[in-house]
Design a protein around this motif. Structure first.
Motif, PDB file in Angstrom:
ATOM      1  N   THR A  73       0.840  -1.191   0.000  1.00 36.71           N
ATOM      2  CA  THR A  73       0.000   0.000   0.000  1.00 36.71           C
ATOM      3  C   THR A  73       0.876   1.243   0.000  1.00 36.71           C
ATOM      4  O   THR A  73       2.094   1.171   0.134  1.00 36.71           O
ATOM      5  CB  THR A  73      -0.926   0.025   1.234  1.00 36.71           C
ATOM      6  N   ARG A  74       0.228   2.386  -0.133  1.00 38.87           N
ATOM      7  CA  ARG A  74       0.906   3.679  -0.011  1.00 38.87           C
ATOM      8  C   ARG A  74      -0.067   4.670   0.608  1.00 38.87           C
ATOM      9  O   ARG A  74      -1.275   4.383   0.696  1.00 38.87           O
ATOM     10  CB  ARG A  74       1.394   4.194  -1.359  1.00 38.87           C
ATOM     11  N   LEU A  75       0.427   5.797   1.049  1.00 42.58           N
ATOM     12  CA  LEU A  75      -0.432   6.811   1.655  1.00 42.58           C
ATOM     13  C   LEU A  75      -0.991   7.741   0.595  1.00 42.58           C
ATOM     14  O   LEU A  75      -0.276   8.151  -0.325  1.00 42.58           O
ATOM     15  CB  LEU A  75       0.358   7.649   2.660  1.00 42.58           C
ATOM     16  N   ASP A  76      -2.259   8.111   0.725  1.00 42.87           N
ATOM     17  CA  ASP A  76      -2.795   9.151  -0.140  1.00 42.87           C
ATOM     18  C   ASP A  76      -2.692  10.498   0.583  1.00 42.87           C
ATOM     19  O   ASP A  76      -2.172  10.587   1.698  1.00 42.87           O
ATOM     20  CB  ASP A  76      -4.223   8.836  -0.587  1.00 42.87           C
ATOM     21  N   ALA A  77      -3.178  11.541  -0.056  1.00 47.11           N
ATOM     22  CA  ALA A  77      -3.010  12.890   0.484  1.00 47.11           C
ATOM     23  C   ALA A  77      -3.728  13.084   1.813  1.00 47.11           C
ATOM     24  O   ALA A  77      -3.380  13.973   2.589  1.00 47.11           O
ATOM     25  CB  ALA A  77      -3.503  13.917  -0.528  1.00 47.11           C
ATOM     26  N   ASN A  78      -4.733  12.260   2.093  1.00 42.50           N
ATOM     27  CA  ASN A  78      -5.470  12.372   3.345  1.00 42.50           C
ATOM     28  C   ASN A  78      -4.918  11.468   4.429  1.00 42.50           C
ATOM     29  O   ASN A  78      -5.495  11.368   5.520  1.00 42.50           O
ATOM     30  CB  ASN A  78      -6.946  12.040   3.095  1.00 42.50           C
ATOM     31  N   LEU A  85       1.191  -2.243  -4.685  1.00 45.69           N
ATOM     32  CA  LEU A  85       1.295  -3.587  -5.252  1.00 45.69           C
ATOM     33  C   LEU A  85       0.051  -4.417  -4.956  1.00 45.69           C
ATOM     34  O   LEU A  85      -0.234  -5.391  -5.659  1.00 45.69           O
ATOM     35  CB  LEU A  85       2.541  -4.290  -4.715  1.00 45.69           C
ATOM     36  N   ALA A  86      -0.675  -4.059  -3.935  1.00 44.96           N
ATOM     37  CA  ALA A  86      -1.986  -4.665  -3.691  1.00 44.96           C
ATOM     38  C   ALA A  86      -3.051  -3.766  -4.302  1.00 44.96           C
ATOM     39  O   ALA A  86      -3.056  -2.559  -4.067  1.00 44.96           O
ATOM     40  CB  ALA A  86      -2.234  -4.831  -2.200  1.00 44.96           C
ATOM     41  N   GLU A  87      -3.921  -4.354  -5.113  1.00 48.86           N
ATOM     42  CA  GLU A  87      -4.962  -3.535  -5.732  1.00 48.86           C
ATOM     43  C   GLU A  87      -6.191  -3.409  -4.843  1.00 48.86           C
ATOM     44  O   GLU A  87      -7.009  -2.505  -5.020  1.00 48.86           O
ATOM     45  CB  GLU A  87      -5.351  -4.115  -7.087  1.00 48.86           C
ATOM     46  N   SER A  88      -6.309  -4.305  -3.855  1.00 46.18           N
ATOM     47  CA  SER A  88      -7.420  -4.229  -2.908  1.00 46.18           C
ATOM     48  C   SER A  88      -7.101  -5.095  -1.700  1.00 46.18           C
ATOM     49  O   SER A  88      -6.159  -5.902  -1.727  1.00 46.18           O
ATOM     50  CB  SER A  88      -8.729  -4.706  -3.559  1.00 46.18           C
ATOM     51  N   TRP A  89      -7.904  -4.936  -0.645  1.00 52.67           N
ATOM     52  CA  TRP A  89      -7.724  -5.746   0.553  1.00 52.67           C
ATOM     53  C   TRP A  89      -9.013  -5.753   1.358  1.00 52.67           C
ATOM     54  O   TRP A  89      -9.885  -4.906   1.188  1.00 52.67           O
ATOM     55  CB  TRP A  89      -6.571  -5.242   1.415  1.00 52.67           C
ATOM     56  N   SER A  90      -9.115  -6.731   2.249  1.00 53.84           N
ATOM     57  CA  SER A  90     -10.280  -6.838   3.125  1.00 53.84           C
ATOM     58  C   SER A  90      -9.825  -7.416   4.455  1.00 53.84           C
ATOM     59  O   SER A  90      -8.822  -8.141   4.534  1.00 53.84           O
ATOM     60  CB  SER A  90     -11.352  -7.734   2.500  1.00 53.84           C
ATOM     61  N   ARG A  91     -10.585  -7.094   5.495  1.00 55.34           N
ATOM     62  CA  ARG A  91     -10.247  -7.581   6.823  1.00 55.34           C
ATOM     63  C   ARG A  91     -10.994  -8.881   7.098  1.00 55.34           C
ATOM     64  O   ARG A  91     -12.218  -8.939   6.979  1.00 55.34           O
ATOM     65  CB  ARG A  91     -10.597  -6.525   7.868  1.00 55.34           C
ATOM     66  N   GLU A  92     -10.252  -9.924   7.438  1.00 53.10           N
ATOM     67  CA  GLU A  92     -10.866 -11.216   7.729  1.00 53.10           C
ATOM     68  C   GLU A  92     -11.357 -11.302   9.169  1.00 53.10           C
ATOM     69  O   GLU A  92     -12.413 -11.858   9.446  1.00 53.10           O
ATOM     70  CB  GLU A  92      -9.869 -12.341   7.475  1.00 53.10           C
ATOM     71  N   ASN A  93     -10.557 -10.774  10.093  1.00 52.61           N
ATOM     72  CA  ASN A  93     -10.906 -10.754  11.507  1.00 52.61           C
ATOM     73  C   ASN A  93     -10.084  -9.654  12.171  1.00 52.61           C
ATOM     74  O   ASN A  93      -9.476  -8.838  11.468  1.00 52.61           O
ATOM     75  CB  ASN A  93     -10.676 -12.120  12.162  1.00 52.61           C
ATOM     76  N   ASP A  94     -10.020  -9.619  13.486  1.00 51.60           N
ATOM     77  CA  ASP A  94      -9.346  -8.500  14.142  1.00 51.60           C
ATOM     78  C   ASP A  94      -7.826  -8.536  13.987  1.00 51.60           C
ATOM     79  O   ASP A  94      -7.151  -7.546  14.274  1.00 51.60           O
ATOM     80  CB  ASP A  94      -9.729  -8.419  15.627  1.00 51.60           C
ATOM     81  N   ARG A  95      -7.288  -9.665  13.493  1.00 51.99           N
ATOM     82  CA  ARG A  95      -5.834  -9.763  13.349  1.00 51.99           C
ATOM     83  C   ARG A  95      -5.361  -9.989  11.913  1.00 51.99           C
ATOM     84  O   ARG A  95      -4.206  -9.741  11.610  1.00 51.99           O
ATOM     85  CB  ARG A  95      -5.294 -10.892  14.229  1.00 51.99           C
ATOM     86  N   SER A  96      -6.223 -10.468  11.024  1.00 58.36           N
ATOM     87  CA  SER A  96      -5.795 -10.864   9.680  1.00 58.36           C
ATOM     88  C   SER A  96      -6.447 -10.022   8.588  1.00 58.36           C
ATOM     89  O   SER A  96      -7.636  -9.703   8.662  1.00 58.36           O
ATOM     90  CB  SER A  96      -6.129 -12.337   9.435  1.00 58.36           C
ATOM     91  N   TRP A  97      -5.642  -9.722   7.579  1.00 60.28           N
ATOM     92  CA  TRP A  97      -6.101  -9.000   6.402  1.00 60.28           C
ATOM     93  C   TRP A  97      -5.697  -9.805   5.168  1.00 60.28           C
ATOM     94  O   TRP A  97      -4.624 -10.404   5.126  1.00 60.28           O
ATOM     95  CB  TRP A  97      -5.478  -7.614   6.331  1.00 60.28           C
ATOM     96  N   LEU A  98      -6.539  -9.757   4.147  1.00 61.98           N
ATOM     97  CA  LEU A  98      -6.277 -10.464   2.902  1.00 61.98           C
ATOM     98  C   LEU A  98      -6.052  -9.436   1.799  1.00 61.98           C
ATOM     99  O   LEU A  98      -6.923  -8.599   1.539  1.00 61.98           O
ATOM    100  CB  LEU A  98      -7.460 -11.371   2.550  1.00 61.98           C
ATOM    101  N   PHE A  99      -4.880  -9.493   1.161  1.00 58.94           N
ATOM    102  CA  PHE A  99      -4.498  -8.528   0.129  1.00 58.94           C
ATOM    103  C   PHE A  99      -4.475  -9.210  -1.240  1.00 58.94           C
ATOM    104  O   PHE A  99      -3.873 -10.276  -1.397  1.00 58.94           O
ATOM    105  CB  PHE A  99      -3.119  -7.947   0.430  1.00 58.94           C
ATOM    106  N   THR A 100      -5.138  -8.586  -2.211  1.00 53.46           N
ATOM    107  CA  THR A 100      -5.150  -9.094  -3.579  1.00 53.46           C
ATOM    108  C   THR A 100      -4.114  -8.328  -4.400  1.00 53.46           C
ATOM    109  O   THR A 100      -4.160  -7.089  -4.472  1.00 53.46           O
ATOM    110  CB  THR A 100      -6.541  -8.932  -4.215  1.00 53.46           C
ATOM    111  N   LEU A 101      -3.189  -9.056  -5.021  1.00 57.55           N
ATOM    112  CA  LEU A 101      -2.086  -8.433  -5.735  1.00 57.55           C
ATOM    113  C   LEU A 101      -2.493  -8.053  -7.159  1.00 57.55           C
ATOM    114  O   LEU A 101      -3.298  -8.733  -7.798  1.00 57.55           O
ATOM    115  CB  LEU A 101      -0.887  -9.392  -5.799  1.00 57.55           C
TER     116      LEU A 101
END
Length: 499
Positions: A73-78, A85-101
């Protein structure tokens, strides 16, 4: 290799390029590459590589500013996490995230795969000393299917996508880790420019990476010089020796034509860090005396000639949300008369204002009754001694959002008992508790509130005296356009930067 054919990947990259360069003020409306080869850019940077371009330490931002490395990921202006390199992501639970490349390639020609990403993040997570973005955090990464990577924290971490934007958590190919105890970004990264040659700590050569997923860069390459002396950097720009000079000293700003100066409000705060573990400032009453002796408004007007704002906290006015949420520090000790107490104040000369700041502080502290010795070195020769607590006080210019973009993470790394960049050597139960509480908060506004409460706890110890909040002056040649003026100081050169 399952990525797009080269021509299709190039066209797709042109469509995606604004995602990369549109986050910050740019010198041109043209963001992606044209058909013709551009000229090489000559750039003067203030900080030489301190660790042979190790991406897990102080050199991480050199690599990101030169357009060499990227993370998921990278930071946007806000200040929010945006795709890289990840085009999207979602949170699976309070500790895990799934990133789609996204479809992308490394500069050595291999594909950016889930396995490669997991290997890179695992290596970063195991780096010693701990990379700043992972201070107090344990991460694991694993491939999770065709184009996905699962990143899991040992404890709940709502800031994880922000954390993965850190310049210290970049993704490199397996070739980068060929040596057990070294990491090489030469030809192994994913950015628009490939590091091809390093000349000690004086220069580096970069060539355009034509298969960059975000589009073909308009400049054909970059010739970087590392010039610690701010006057010399400015002179190099003025005489045509370089096209871009970063961190122009305020004393040199008027020597450049107005069109050659770009002033950017940043989240960088210059502070006086006081050694709380040993020496004179182990006593909180002595720290209080030092704080009361310092005139921050005078520093902003005098040393910075109005190119800075007086210090109001760890977070400055560039973070527009901070002012309305600031909490008054409590529990400060009463100041005790210094009575000739001797202290050593250290700083570095890569940022040319800092020695002058230290000199003014010396005068202010001596007026209050301290005896002050100054020590000034180049940063790479000073950092280890500062972290080891060999000075009573340290003048540092620190971008509070640089490592993760998360306001809580800077407090964890810089002011907690286990912090990896704790120059004040602070270990305070109340501070650790406030930071730990802030780390559990997930909502953006609520996390900001918690960060300000934790900031007040830090300021209440007088371990840090915020001096000024800086604006950075960049020198830019008349023919240069597309420069990225980034308040977080992570980016400088992108696909649209050209001469």
């Amino acid at each position: 290799m399952r990525s797009l054919p080269r021509r299709r990947r190039f066209v797709a990259g042109l469509l995606l390029a604004p995602l990369l360069t549109g986050c910050f003020a740019s010198e041109s409306g043209e963001e992606s590459s044209g058909g013709a080869d551009g000229s090489r850019l000559k750039v003067a940077l203030a900080f030489p590589p301190a660790e042979n371009f190790n991406p897990y330490g102080a050199d991480a931002t050199l690599l990101s500013r030169l357009g060499v490395t990227e993370g998921l990921t990278r930071l946007d202006a806000n200040g929010a996490a945006a795709p890289a390199l990840a085009e999207s992501w979602s949170r699976e639970n309070d500790r895990s995230w799934l990133f789609t490349l996204r479809d992308a390639a490394f500069q050595d020609g291999t594909e950016v795969t889930p396995k490669a990403v997991a290997t890179a993040l695992t290596r970063a997570a195991g780096a010693e000393p701990v990379t700043a973005a992972l201070s107090g955090v344990e991460l694991t990464a694993e491939a999770a299917g065709d184009r996905r990577v699962r990143v899991t924290a040992a404890k709940p971490d709502s800031a994880l996508p922000l954390r993965l934007s850190s310049p210290g958590l970049v993704v490199l190919s397996s070739k980068a880790y060929a040596e057990k105890d070294a990491v090489s970004p030469v030809g192994t990264a994913t950015g628009p420019f490939e590091l091809t040659k390093v000349t000690g700590t004086t220069a580096a050569t970069l060539d355009r990476f034509d298969d960059y997923w975000g589009g073909r860069a308009q400049a054909s390459g970059v010739d970087a010089k590392f010039i610690a002396d701010g006057t010399a950097r400015t002179n190099a720009l003025r005489t045509g020796g370089v096209d871009v000079a970063e961190a122009v000293p305020v004393s040199q700003a008027t020597s450049l034509d107005e069109v050659a100066r770009r002033e950017t409000a940043t989240t960088r705060t210059t502070s006086l860090l006081l050694n709380t573990e040993k020496g004179a400032f182990k006593d909180p009453k002595a720290r209080a005396a030092a704080r009361e002796a310092i005139d921050t408004s005078g520093l902003a007007r005098g040393v910075y000639e109005g190119h800075a704002d007086p210090g109001v906290g760890i977070y400055g006015p560039a973070l527009t949300w901070a002012a309305d949420k600031r909490v008054k520090p409590t529990g400060r000790a009463a100041a005790a008369a210094p009575d000739g107490t001797s202290v050593t104040v250290a700083t570095y000369d890569n940022r040319p204002e800092l020695p002058e700041v230290a000199q003014v502080l010396k005068q202010q502290l001596e007026k209050a009754g301290f005896k002050v010795k100054l020590e000034v070195r180049e940063y790479s020769r000073l950092e280890s001694d500062a972290l080891a607590g060999k000075f009573d006080a340290f003048v540092s210019a620190r971008n509070t959002m640089l490592d993760t973009g998360d306001p809580v993470s800077i407090l964890a790394s810089d002011y907690t008992c286990e912090g990896s960049y704790n120059l004040a050597l602070l270990c305070d139960k109340k501070v650790d508790k406030a930071v730990a509480q802030a780390e559990t908060v997930s909502g953006t506004a609520e996390r900001q509130d918690a960060a300000m409460t934790a900031e007040a706890a830090v300021l209440g110890t007088d371990a840090v005296v915020p001096l000024v909040h800086q604006r950075i002056i960049t020198g830019v040649g008349a023919a240069v356009s597309g420069l990225l003026l980034d308040p977080y100081e992570r980016s400088l050169l992108g696909v649209g930067t050209r001469r």
